[in-house]
Design a protein around this motif. Structure first.
Motif, PDB file in Angstrom:
ATOM      1  N   LYS A  61      80.202 -18.267  12.902  1.00 15.80           N
ATOM      2  CA  LYS A  61      79.611 -19.099  13.954  1.00 15.80           C
ATOM      3  C   LYS A  61      78.624 -18.303  14.813  1.00 15.80           C
ATOM      4  CE  LYS A  61      83.696 -19.987  15.652  1.00 15.80           C
ATOM      5  NZ  LYS A  61      84.482 -19.253  14.660  1.00 15.80           N
ATOM      6  N   SER A  62      79.074 -17.161  15.321  1.00 14.00           N
ATOM      7  CA  SER A  62      78.204 -16.382  16.209  1.00 14.00           C
ATOM      8  C   SER A  62      76.970 -15.865  15.469  1.00 14.00           C
ATOM      9  CB  SER A  62      78.986 -15.219  16.830  1.00 14.00           C
ATOM     10  OG  SER A  62      80.096 -15.721  17.552  1.00 14.00           O
ATOM     11  N   THR A  63      77.147 -15.503  14.215  1.00 11.45           N
ATOM     12  CA  THR A  63      76.015 -15.046  13.397  1.00 11.45           C
ATOM     13  C   THR A  63      74.974 -16.161  13.277  1.00 11.45           C
ATOM     14  OG1 THR A  63      77.547 -13.663  12.133  1.00 11.45           O
ATOM     15  CG2 THR A  63      75.412 -14.109  11.118  1.00 11.45           C
ATOM     16  N   ILE A 146      76.623 -22.263  24.038  1.00 15.01           N
ATOM     17  CA  ILE A 146      77.757 -21.614  24.696  1.00 15.01           C
ATOM     18  C   ILE A 146      78.815 -21.322  23.636  1.00 15.01           C
ATOM     19  CG2 ILE A 146      79.516 -21.811  26.485  1.00 15.01           C
ATOM     20  CD1 ILE A 146      77.607 -23.305  28.155  1.00 15.01           C
ATOM     21  N   ASP A 147      78.954 -20.033  23.350  1.00 19.46           N
ATOM     22  CA  ASP A 147      79.826 -19.601  22.247  1.00 19.46           C
ATOM     23  C   ASP A 147      81.139 -19.069  22.821  1.00 19.46           C
ATOM     24  OD1 ASP A 147      80.638 -18.960  19.692  1.00 19.46           O
ATOM     25  OD2 ASP A 147      79.253 -17.269  19.432  1.00 19.46           O
ATOM     26  N   GLU A 148      82.145 -19.041  21.980  1.00 19.42           N
ATOM     27  CA  GLU A 148      83.491 -18.542  22.327  1.00 19.42           C
ATOM     28  C   GLU A 148      84.112 -19.372  23.453  1.00 19.42           C
ATOM     29  OE1 GLU A 148      84.210 -16.514  20.093  1.00 19.42           O
ATOM     30  OE2 GLU A 148      82.467 -15.279  19.631  1.00 19.42           O
ATOM     31  N   ILE A 149      84.004 -20.700  23.336  1.00 20.91           N
ATOM     32  CA  ILE A 149      84.552 -21.540  24.414  1.00 20.91           C
ATOM     33  C   ILE A 149      86.075 -21.521  24.458  1.00 20.91           C
ATOM     34  CG2 ILE A 149      82.594 -23.139  24.680  1.00 20.91           C
ATOM     35  CD1 ILE A 149      84.396 -25.183  23.188  1.00 20.91           C
TER      36      ILE A 149
HETATM   37 MG   LIG Z   1      82.142 -15.668  17.333  1.00 20.81          MG
END
Ligand SMILES: [Mg+2]
Ligand SMILES: Nc1ncnc2c1ncn2[C@@H]1O[C@H](COP(=O)(O)OP(=O)(O)O)[C@@H](O)[C@H]1O
Length: 323
Positions: A61-63, A146-149
């Motif tokens: 996801k973050s990538t 907004i990542d890592e919610i």
């Molecule tokens: Mg991540």
């Protein structure tokens, strides 16, 4: 694709090793699910609707979010402020990764920091919030990621940090730009369940989980991914990771999670390169695997033993015994 010099049996220098490990880290394969979700982000961006991309940890996801952010580079503009010319950033895509136990002020600070505000941690929650809204407008932000919610869940009590979830909902209402949420599925579901209005803003919640290996199509998809990885590996020769037997073993070792594959390849590469090899052999993977820790898989066995391998049996053997 970069070309790497042949080692021909001469152990690699430390400097070259570091370079090559950096090369491994930089690999981003635009596999099928990656591309589909890239399109989801692009559609949200253009059509101004939100989406929450939720899934397993290590799925990528973050990538994906970083790749999208990099496509839209920041630029500068000159603004007149109190009769003076000041330079400020244009940030088309504003991406933040929340820290654990995020309260509203932490989320606001994080956004300001990413926007380049040097005073990002100064002020009350109210002041920070007002600055976030202004700055988002000034920087002409088109899409907020907004990542890592899942970090809106308190690590101690396991409760949703309602104030932060409410704060985010309010921000979304006020700034009126499309938002992408990213995070771990189970936790994110709880956050949405506890805040209906926030949930209603994200009717579309596509999932981003690891690869599977049951159907013909899934097997093909994983092997195509391995083939692309193999092509990009910092080695002079191809290792044929996508060979049907080896791919099956790699699936078992990683359960289709790209992050686990990265760790496996990292350790295997160090061993191979230090031995002066120009491609990975199964024995390198055997060694790489032996260095991984599998806290959640106490019965896992090293599949890289050079012999035939039955994936079904191996997975079955890992299940807790019924006694
Ligand atoms: Mg991540
Ligand atoms: N598309 C990809 N191509 C190659 N490696 C990937 C890809 N996606 C993820 N990885 C590897 O997995 C690691 C974890 O990915 P990440 O995006 O942080 O997962 P998540 O955010 O879903 O937990 C990355 O650092 C990278 O090594």
């Amino acid at each position: 694709m970069q070309n790497y010099t042949r080692l021909n049996g001469t152990p690699i220098t430390e400097e070259d090793l570091q370079q090559r490990l950096l090369g491994l880290k930089k690999i981003v394969v635009h596999h099928r699910r990656f591309q589909e979700l890239y399109q989801v982000i692009h559609d949200s961006h253009l059509l101004k609707n939100g989406a929450a991309i939720l899934g397993d940890t290590g799925a990528g996801k973050s990538t994906l979010f970083k790749t999208y952010e990099e496509r839209y580079a920041r630029t500068k503009k000159i603004k007149i402020l109190g009769g003076h010319k000041v330079e400020c950033d244009i940030v088309p895509i504003l991406r933040v990764e929340l820290d654990s136990n995020s309260r509203p002020a932490n989320v606001a600070s994080k956004l300001l920091q990413q926007l380049g505000d040097p005073l990002y941690d100064r002020g009350t929650e109210k002041q920070l919030t007002a600055r976030v809204k202004n700055h988002i407008k000034d920087a002409e932000v088109e899409l907020l990621i907004i990542d890592e919610i899942q970090h809106l869940i308190d690590t101690e009590t396991q409760r949703v940090i309602r104030k932060a979830a409410d704060w985010l909902k309010q921000l979304l209402n006020d700034i009126n730009i499309p938002i992408i949420f990213g995070g771990i599925k189970e936790d994110a579901k709880r956050i949405f369940a506890s805040n209906r209005q926030l949930d209603e803003r994200f009717p579309y919640k596509p999932s981003f989980v690891g690869f599977n290996y049951s159907t013909v199509d899934q097997i093909k998809e994983f092997r195509v991914f391995l083939k692309s990885m193999d092509k990009e590996l910092p080695l002079a020769e191809r290792s044929h990771l996508y060979d049907p037997l080896l791919a099956k073993k790699i699936f078992y070792a990683t359960l289709g999670i790209p992050r686990t594959l990265y760790h496996l390849l990292h350790h295997s590469l160090i061993s191979a390169l230090r031995s002066g090899k120009d491609k990975l052999e199964e024995s390198d993977l055997e060694y790489g695997f032996s260095l991984l820790s599998f806290e959640t898989r106490p019965k896992v066995v090293n599949p890289f033993h050079g012999k035939v391998f039955d994936l079904q049996v191996a997975l079955e053997n890992e299940k807790p015994s019924k006694s």
